[in-house]
Enzyme design. Sequence first.
Site, PDB file in Angstrom:
ATOM      1  N   ASP A 132      -3.328 -17.870   1.843  1.00  0.00           N
ATOM      2  CA  ASP A 132      -4.551 -18.463   1.301  1.00  0.00           C
ATOM      3  C   ASP A 132      -5.097 -19.518   2.263  1.00  0.00           C
ATOM      4  OD1 ASP A 132      -2.183 -19.747   0.554  1.00  0.00           O
ATOM      5  OD2 ASP A 132      -2.991 -20.527  -1.320  1.00  0.00           O
ATOM      6  N   ASP A 153      -5.074  -6.467   5.964  1.00  0.00           N
ATOM      7  CA  ASP A 153      -6.299  -5.757   5.594  1.00  0.00           C
ATOM      8  C   ASP A 153      -7.392  -6.773   5.252  1.00  0.00           C
ATOM      9  OD1 ASP A 153      -8.109  -3.839   4.792  1.00  0.00           O
ATOM     10  OD2 ASP A 153      -7.161  -3.446   2.874  1.00  0.00           O
ATOM     11  N   LYS A 197       3.278 -15.447   2.233  1.00  0.00           N
ATOM     12  CA  LYS A 197       3.144 -16.240   1.005  1.00  0.00           C
ATOM     13  C   LYS A 197       4.550 -16.601   0.557  1.00  0.00           C
ATOM     14  CE  LYS A 197       0.718 -17.999  -2.427  1.00  0.00           C
ATOM     15  NZ  LYS A 197      -0.350 -19.030  -2.298  1.00  0.00           N
ATOM     16  N   TYR A 211       0.813  -1.214   0.000  1.00  0.00           N
ATOM     17  CA  TYR A 211       0.000   0.000   0.000  1.00  0.00           C
ATOM     18  C   TYR A 211       0.851   1.270   0.000  1.00  0.00           C
ATOM     19  CZ  TYR A 211      -4.125  -2.903   1.013  1.00  0.00           C
ATOM     20  OH  TYR A 211      -5.152  -3.832   0.950  1.00  0.00           O
ATOM     21  N   ASP A 241     -10.486  -8.015   8.012  1.00  0.00           N
ATOM     22  CA  ASP A 241     -11.889  -7.771   7.668  1.00  0.00           C
ATOM     23  C   ASP A 241     -12.671  -9.084   7.569  1.00  0.00           C
ATOM     24  OD1 ASP A 241     -11.750  -5.065   7.820  1.00  0.00           O
ATOM     25  OD2 ASP A 241     -11.592  -4.690   5.681  1.00  0.00           O
TER      26      ASP A 241
HETATM   27 MG   LIG Z   1      -9.937  -2.965   5.389  1.00  0.00          MG
HETATM   28 MG   LIG Z   2      -4.252 -20.950  -3.005  1.00  0.00          MG
END
Ligand SMILES: [Mg+2]
Ligand SMILES: [Mg+2]
Lengths: 371, 371
Positions: free
Chosen positions: A224, A248, A192, A142, A252
Amino acid sequence: MGNYRIAVLPGDGIGKEVTKGAVEVLKAIETRFGHHFEFAYGWIGGAAVDQKGTPLPEETLALCRKSDAVLLGAVGGPKWDQHPPHLRPEKGLLQIRKEMNLFANLRPVKFYDSLTDSSPLKQEVIQGVDFVIVRELTGGLYFGKPSGRMVENGEEKAVDTLLYKKEEIKRIVKVAFELARKRKKKVTSVDKANVLASSRMWREIAEEVAQEFPDVTLEHMLVDNAAMQLIRSPQQFDVVVTENMFGDILSDEASMLTGSLGMLPSASLSASGPSLYEPIHGSAPDIAGQNKANPIATILSAAMMLRLSFGLSKEAEAVEKAVQQVLAAGLRTADIAQKGQRAVSTDEMVNEIKATILDHQTISHIMAVYA
Amino acid sequence: MGNYRIAVLPGDGIGKEVTKGAVEVLKAIETRFGHHFEFAYGWIGGAAVDQKGTPLPEETLALCRKSDAVLLGAVGGPKWDQHPPHLRPEKGLLQIRKEMNLFANLRPVKFYDSLTDSSPLKQEVIQGVDFVIVRELTGGLYFGKPSGRMVENGEEKAVDTLLYKKEEIKRIVKVAFELARKRKKKVTSVDKANVLASSRMWREIAEEVAQEFPDVTLEHMLVDNAAMQLIRSPQQFDVVVTENMFGDILSDEASMLTGSLGMLPSASLSASGPSLYEPIHGSAPDIAGQNKANPIATILSAAMMLRLSFGLSKEAEAVEKAVQQVLAAGLRTADIAQKGQRAVSTDEMVNEIKATILDHQTISHIMAVYA
Ligand SMILES: [Mg+2]
Ligand SMILES: [Mg+2]
């Protein structure tokens, strides 16, 4: 008996009502425990644009900097939706995070037995869930440069950059371990690493930091898989730490588990100064000013402030316990009421929580007399 | 009456059993509808490492390229976990995606009434869920350069790059719109346009493509909100399209909604040649060779092949309907059986699905005679 200066930034919409409620609860804590809280108010968001022509006035920032902690409501609303980017209420939030160097966002997700009906998950899945997501807030995808558009050989492209310095990762992972040490002593570091170079560095640093906390267990989880595990068996988590964008998305996702956004507090810790506490919900312009908003997320944010900024654990527990008691007694604002259940107003909820905090004092007092 | 060449790559672990089951179901479709399927087998993954010294032998790739579609099982297992990266089974998967230019990953998430008990979500939340996630598979953060480590002014850093060309976004968004046109005519494009430059380009292109599909509704959703909405009200979705990393996280989150990984198929469409179909589950070495695996995800992948690669919708529906019927009749492999329920073997499940497909033929035939 401490003296603490608290900057209160109500912001827009229900931000005003919920911060008012939290301040009243803090005053009950003052009374019961004999502290002194000094509250000073500042503009932020749309209200600041209207009053001062900018979503984060210099005087608000100055006020925050000389305070011991900041309590924020929420910003935004349709009134400012068509404003240019630098006059948007949300810009005030981004700026204050940056200016105050708020690098660690803590989002507790705690399930209340009395709210089983609100969760989209089955009771056996959500029962007993109690974890914190620690999200890196000032680095990563970000914020990395370059970020923009370009044309190369006649082809239009867009690029964003995920960049982390070793020190940025180290300090956020440390926050997670320190937190876990006071809880169930388990850190789940989410990355990841099977694909991203930044994640492989993240994982190495997590291992390094773990050496300093031999009493805390570290596990690694791919992002994931984490997105799956949050739904499949959320009880397994204690402290989850991850980079900005993963955090983020996952925080959420996690906020939906309990089915009640109006219940969830957050803390944003500073690397260098006062920390900031705010509910995770928005300004809810549709119900603003109607005395309907759920003040609990902000009240629990104030409890986090007591614990994390002032080191007042007993006081924080008194707030959290009062919240639990009024919920167990069946009190519900509209957002967490089930069909056919009577919903109380913001004021009624605040008053009950205050009374529960103060009653306890009376009872303790009486018991002391009879002891 | 068509002729179709299908490359079958069983891979490792239960990959062998589930592809065998799907091939048998395809043979039942041959019989009932009078097509001719030619099956040719190739090595991939750990098995290919053992047999040919590489996880994706040149001859496997050649076989796939001259086929009309590829059916893949699963790869991997503890036997190859300590191998160097280029001899890991998973490398075979990544290579085949890249070599065959598989840019669009389709992951349907469909809820079966008969499986309510398997979902971690409450029945009223999961009821009727039926959507497809379309994930970009060859671009974005997982492939952009630079990606690596560096030291600058004595500081260690790591960087990854999220890069998209306009054309890459256009073709994936088109896949989503074409799919939605045949379904409930709604596309949800997921991005982080409030923060990322690449997402703002993504959103623009989605709007552009939408002009060509006036019969399909386009909505935009931020990725963190999408992660919430998938749990809160998954019924709202029809086709969700998003970039590689967001798709990785959201599709894995979505795969938990039904509570049965063993039920979920996928398709990876090629920009230039045959497409590839595979279950989303792994090779499950712990139950490999025990005739326990759930073959339905692979059988439903074969149904996707019939529809998307061969244009055989009626045949695809026959497979899907047979699956629905055996589930409704109470048949369960161990992974979807509830406590106390008898679990059938892989073979039994396959045989029942075959019989249901063929029975139907007999019944149709008899009904035709009496018509
Ligand atoms: Mg958010
Ligand atoms: Mg995956």
